[in-house]
Design a protein around this motif. Structure first.
Motif, PDB file in Angstrom:
ATOM      1  N   LEU A   1      41.769 -68.152  84.404  1.00  0.00           N
ATOM      2  CA  LEU A   1      40.832 -67.050  84.169  1.00  0.00           C
ATOM      3  C   LEU A   1      40.315 -66.485  85.484  1.00  0.00           C
ATOM      4  CD1 LEU A   1      38.557 -68.565  81.369  1.00  0.00           C
ATOM      5  CD2 LEU A   1      40.188 -66.718  81.080  1.00  0.00           C
ATOM      6  N   GLY A   2      40.102 -65.177  85.502  1.00  0.00           N
ATOM      7  CA  GLY A   2      39.428 -64.541  86.618  1.00  0.00           C
ATOM      8  C   GLY A   2      37.954 -64.385  86.279  1.00  0.00           C
ATOM      9  N   GLY A   3      37.226 -63.655  87.091  1.00  0.00           N
ATOM     10  CA  GLY A   3      35.791 -63.485  86.886  1.00  0.00           C
ATOM     11  C   GLY A   3      35.438 -62.839  85.567  1.00  0.00           C
ATOM     12  N   SER A   4      36.110 -61.743  85.222  1.00  0.00           N
ATOM     13  CA  SER A   4      35.773 -61.050  83.971  1.00  0.00           C
ATOM     14  C   SER A   4      36.190 -61.872  82.755  1.00  0.00           C
ATOM     15  CB  SER A   4      36.411 -59.660  83.937  1.00  0.00           C
ATOM     16  OG  SER A   4      37.817 -59.762  84.040  1.00  0.00           O
ATOM     17  N   GLY A   5      37.310 -62.572  82.831  1.00  0.00           N
ATOM     18  CA  GLY A   5      37.761 -63.413  81.721  1.00  0.00           C
ATOM     19  C   GLY A   5      36.815 -64.576  81.475  1.00  0.00           C
ATOM     20  N   LEU A   6      36.365 -65.210  82.558  1.00  0.00           N
ATOM     21  CA  LEU A   6      35.414 -66.312  82.423  1.00  0.00           C
ATOM     22  C   LEU A   6      34.085 -65.803  81.878  1.00  0.00           C
ATOM     23  CD1 LEU A   6      34.750 -69.280  82.784  1.00  0.00           C
ATOM     24  CD2 LEU A   6      34.209 -68.801  85.176  1.00  0.00           C
ATOM     25  N   ASP A   7      33.659 -64.639  82.325  1.00  0.00           N
ATOM     26  CA  ASP A   7      32.418 -64.045  81.831  1.00  0.00           C
ATOM     27  C   ASP A   7      32.503 -63.817  80.316  1.00  0.00           C
ATOM     28  OD1 ASP A   7      29.834 -62.972  81.982  1.00  0.00           O
ATOM     29  OD2 ASP A   7      30.600 -60.942  82.308  1.00  0.00           O
ATOM     30  N   ARG A   8      33.623 -63.291  79.827  1.00  0.00           N
ATOM     31  CA  ARG A   8      33.814 -63.068  78.390  1.00  0.00           C
ATOM     32  C   ARG A   8      33.736 -64.369  77.608  1.00  0.00           C
ATOM     33  NH1 ARG A   8      37.524 -59.454  79.847  1.00  0.00           N
ATOM     34  NH2 ARG A   8      39.222 -60.939  79.702  1.00  0.00           N
ATOM     35  N   LYS A   9      34.432 -65.404  78.106  1.00  0.00           N
ATOM     36  CA  LYS A   9      34.444 -66.702  77.421  1.00  0.00           C
ATOM     37  C   LYS A   9      33.045 -67.311  77.373  1.00  0.00           C
ATOM     38  CE  LYS A   9      38.927 -67.289  76.734  1.00  0.00           C
ATOM     39  NZ  LYS A   9      39.523 -67.425  75.437  1.00  0.00           N
ATOM     40  N   LEU A  10      32.310 -67.229  78.468  1.00  0.00           N
ATOM     41  CA  LEU A  10      30.959 -67.778  78.503  1.00  0.00           C
ATOM     42  C   LEU A  10      30.022 -66.985  77.591  1.00  0.00           C
ATOM     43  CD1 LEU A  10      30.712 -68.568  82.307  1.00  0.00           C
ATOM     44  CD2 LEU A  10      30.730 -70.230  80.452  1.00  0.00           C
ATOM     45  N   CYS A  11      30.188 -65.674  77.546  1.00  0.00           N
ATOM     46  CA  CYS A  11      29.369 -64.835  76.683  1.00  0.00           C
ATOM     47  C   CYS A  11      29.628 -65.180  75.214  1.00  0.00           C
ATOM     48  CB  CYS A  11      29.674 -63.364  76.957  1.00  0.00           C
ATOM     49  SG  CYS A  11      28.550 -62.234  76.154  1.00  0.00           S
TER      50      CYS A  11
END
Length: 142
Positions: free
Chosen positions: A39-49
């Protein structure tokens, strides 16, 4: 290990608490830090959200420069310098913003710019309960 560090790459401090069910494919990068591969930054952000966790975005950028002839080794050295210069030991994540190679007077160099990030369950950065845990851990370690 060629091109492991590029724009969007995430480094997470070992032992960082993550939401249950979130699987990160990672590998050791530097002492105490892991490189997230899937995951990159935006992908990790989506998963955490989706898990109702918060991925804080710090405004400051940190950069470092390394000189040498091997791009991968220069990049690794620059990232290690950034890790050593981080002001807060409470932050548990970094996102690579830019990796730029260049030459100055014929010497190759690389500049790495990172943005500190932080993963936690609470929407309040450094929640008071968490601060008390960190303070207690520092006292025990001393």
């Amino acid at each position: 290990m060629v091109d492991t560090i590029k724009t969007g790459t995430i480094l997470i401090k070992e032992g960082t608490q993550l939401p249950g069910g979130l699987q990160l494919d990672s590998e050791p990068y530097s002492k105490g830090w892991r490189l997230v591969k899937n995951l990159g930054g935006s992908g990790l952000d989506r998963k955490l959200c989706e898990a109702r966790w918060t991925f804080f975005y710090m405004a400051e950028e940190i950069n470092a420069v390394a000189v040498g002839f091997d791009l991968e080794k220069m990049t690794r050295r620059a990232v290690k310098r950034v890790l050593a210069s981080m002001k807060s030991d409470r932050l548990n994540c970094l996102e690579i913003v830019q990796v730029a190679a260049g030459r100055f007077l014929g010497l190759p160099y690389v500049t790495v710019i990172v943005r500190p990030r932080h993963i936690q369950e609470s929407v309040f950065l450094f929640h008071a309960k968490r601060l008390a845990e960190w303070d207690h851990a520092k006292l025990v370690a001393a």
